[in-house]
Design a protein around this motif. Structure first.
Motif, short mmCIF file in Angstrom:
data_model
loop_
_atom_site.label_atom_id
_atom_site.label_comp_id
_atom_site.label_asym_id
_atom_site.label_seq_id
_atom_site.Cartn_x
_atom_site.Cartn_y
_atom_site.Cartn_z
N LEU A 181 0.85 -1.18 0.00
CA LEU A 181 0.00 0.00 0.00
C LEU A 181 0.89 1.24 0.00
N VAL A 182 0.55 2.18 -0.85
CA VAL A 182 1.33 3.40 -1.01
C VAL A 182 0.59 4.53 -0.29
N VAL A 183 1.28 5.16 0.66
CA VAL A 183 0.67 6.20 1.48
C VAL A 183 1.35 7.53 1.22
N THR A 184 0.56 8.52 0.84
CA THR A 184 1.10 9.86 0.61
C THR A 184 1.23 10.63 1.91
N CYS A 185 0.17 10.61 2.72
CA CYS A 185 0.17 11.34 3.99
C CYS A 185 -0.17 10.41 5.15
N CYS A 186 -1.35 9.77 5.06
CA CYS A 186 -1.79 8.88 6.13
C CYS A 186 -2.51 7.69 5.53
N ALA A 187 -2.88 6.74 6.39
CA ALA A 187 -3.48 5.49 5.91
C ALA A 187 -4.79 5.72 5.17
N ALA A 188 -5.45 6.84 5.44
CA ALA A 188 -6.73 7.11 4.79
C ALA A 188 -6.59 7.33 3.28
N ASP A 189 -5.40 7.74 2.82
CA ASP A 189 -5.23 7.99 1.39
C ASP A 189 -4.44 6.88 0.68
N ALA A 190 -4.38 5.70 1.31
CA ALA A 190 -3.58 4.60 0.76
C ALA A 190 -4.12 4.13 -0.59
N THR A 191 -3.19 3.90 -1.52
CA THR A 191 -3.51 3.28 -2.80
C THR A 191 -2.69 2.00 -2.93
N THR A 192 -3.03 1.18 -3.92
CA THR A 192 -2.46 -0.16 -4.00
C THR A 192 -1.50 -0.32 -5.16
N GLY A 193 -0.37 -0.96 -4.90
CA GLY A 193 0.53 -1.41 -5.95
C GLY A 193 0.71 -2.92 -5.80
N LYS A 194 0.66 -3.64 -6.91
CA LYS A 194 0.82 -5.09 -6.80
C LYS A 194 1.47 -5.64 -8.06
N VAL A 195 2.15 -6.77 -7.89
CA VAL A 195 2.85 -7.43 -8.99
C VAL A 195 2.49 -8.91 -8.95
N GLU A 196 2.04 -9.44 -10.07
CA GLU A 196 1.71 -10.86 -10.14
C GLU A 196 2.98 -11.70 -10.12
N VAL A 197 3.00 -12.73 -9.28
CA VAL A 197 4.17 -13.59 -9.14
C VAL A 197 3.87 -14.93 -9.82
N ARG A 198 4.77 -15.36 -10.71
CA ARG A 198 4.61 -16.63 -11.41
C ARG A 198 5.83 -17.51 -11.19
N ASP A 199 5.64 -18.82 -11.46
CA ASP A 199 6.72 -19.81 -11.31
C ASP A 199 7.29 -19.82 -9.90
N ALA A 200 6.41 -19.69 -8.92
CA ALA A 200 6.87 -19.64 -7.53
C ALA A 200 6.71 -20.97 -6.81
N GLY A 201 6.46 -22.05 -7.54
CA GLY A 201 6.29 -23.34 -6.90
C GLY A 201 4.84 -23.60 -6.57
N ASP A 202 4.58 -24.70 -5.90
CA ASP A 202 3.21 -25.15 -5.64
C ASP A 202 2.66 -24.63 -4.31
N GLU A 203 3.50 -24.07 -3.46
CA GLU A 203 3.03 -23.64 -2.15
C GLU A 203 2.08 -22.45 -2.30
N VAL A 204 0.91 -22.56 -1.67
CA VAL A 204 -0.06 -21.47 -1.67
C VAL A 204 0.10 -20.71 -0.36
N LEU A 205 0.59 -19.50 -0.45
CA LEU A 205 0.84 -18.70 0.75
C LEU A 205 -0.44 -18.00 1.19
N PRO A 206 -0.71 -17.95 2.49
CA PRO A 206 -1.92 -17.28 2.97
C PRO A 206 -1.86 -15.78 2.69
N ALA A 207 -3.03 -15.19 2.52
CA ALA A 207 -3.11 -13.74 2.35
C ALA A 207 -2.47 -13.04 3.54
N ASP A 208 -1.84 -11.90 3.29
CA ASP A 208 -1.18 -11.06 4.29
C ASP A 208 0.15 -11.62 4.78
N THR A 209 0.61 -12.74 4.20
CA THR A 209 1.96 -13.22 4.50
C THR A 209 2.98 -12.29 3.85
N TRP A 210 3.95 -11.84 4.62
CA TRP A 210 4.98 -10.96 4.06
C TRP A 210 6.08 -11.80 3.43
#
Length: 251
Positions: A181-210
């Motif tokens: 999440l990209v924040v300009t000033c505070c969390a209220a104005d957060a926007t999203t950046g994301k990149v699709e990951v491929r060829d990462a193996g068969d493991e399904v990682l839970p959402a919010d895993t860093w």
């Protein structure tokens, strides 16, 4: 109760603000690091105002608590004076949100917030970006990688190995993304950046895993087009990591 209610609310709110700014990095879940001094001043001012409110002499509002004359007797045999409705007591419930913030700060924004803005991105024109630093892998933010993948006419990502860190989000088609999440000033104005990951193996990682993902860019779609978003990274390694102290990226 009426006298100390406002003071308690001010003290709890000010204490919560000071707690998240002075006792660690919790404030980074809400605002940028540069706003920390303003939060400290605001929290201290609220605490001071609460203390002043608590110790100032209280002028009774004539409800009879000061030992003055009791009102006339009503038709039902009860005194005409009463302590009033339960409103002032109910007003103490206003302290609960401040108390909750003081004791249980909410977590940083995560996959739910990112999913709400999945299609939102900065409107930038296609152009040439500055050269990347020498050496691979090159550390990039998710936002910087996305901008270069979508808008860089110089194709600076071509042939380079990059390293991205973010949290996992899932798509409806089974794809998963490294997201920030990209924040300009505070969390209220957060926007999203994301990149699709491929060829990462068969493991399904839970959402919010860093995770930290190392890989190479896979071009797709025409520059600046909807088909180019979200960009794709062919993963070489995916490593679970701890959430950073500052979970947000800056634009």
């Amino acid at each position: 109760m009426r006298r100390y209610g406002p003071a308690a609310l001010l003290l709890l709110t000010g204490g919560a603000v000071l707690r998240i700014t002075l006792l660690g990095d919790l404030y980074l879940r809400y605002v940028q690091a540069g706003l920390r001094p303003y939060l400290i001043v605001s929290g201290a001012a609220l605490v001071l105002l609460g203390l002043v409110t608590a110790v100032l002499p209280h002028h009774d509002d004539g409800d009879g608590d000061d030992g003055g004359p009791i009102g006339h007797v009503g038709h039902a045999g009860h005194a005409g004076h009463s302590h009033g409705p339960a409103g002032p007591r109910v007003a103490w419930l206003l302290t609960l949100p401040a108390l909750a913030l003081l004791l249980f700060p909410p977590p940083a924004l995560g996959s739910y917030s990112a999913g709400r803005e999945a299609a939102q991105r900065a409107a930038r024109g296609v152009g040439t970006f500055p050269a990347l630093p020498a050496g691979d892998p090159v550390e990039l933010t998710v936002a910087a990688f996305s901008s270069r993948a979508i808008y860089d006419s110089g194709r600076s990502l071509k042939g380079r190995t990059v390293r991205l860190t973010g949290f996992v989000t899932h798509g409806d088609d089974g794809a998963w993304y490294v997201t920030r999440l990209v924040v300009t000033c505070c969390a209220a104005d957060a926007t999203t950046g994301k990149v699709e990951v491929r060829d990462a193996g068969d493991e399904v990682l839970p959402a919010d895993t860093w995770v930290t993902v190392t890989g190479t860019w896979r071009p797709r779609g025409a520059l600046g087009s909807d088909a180019a978003w979200p960009p794709v990274l062919d993963a070489v390694t995916v490593t679970r990591v701890a959430q950073p102290a500052d979970p947000y990226e800056k634009p």
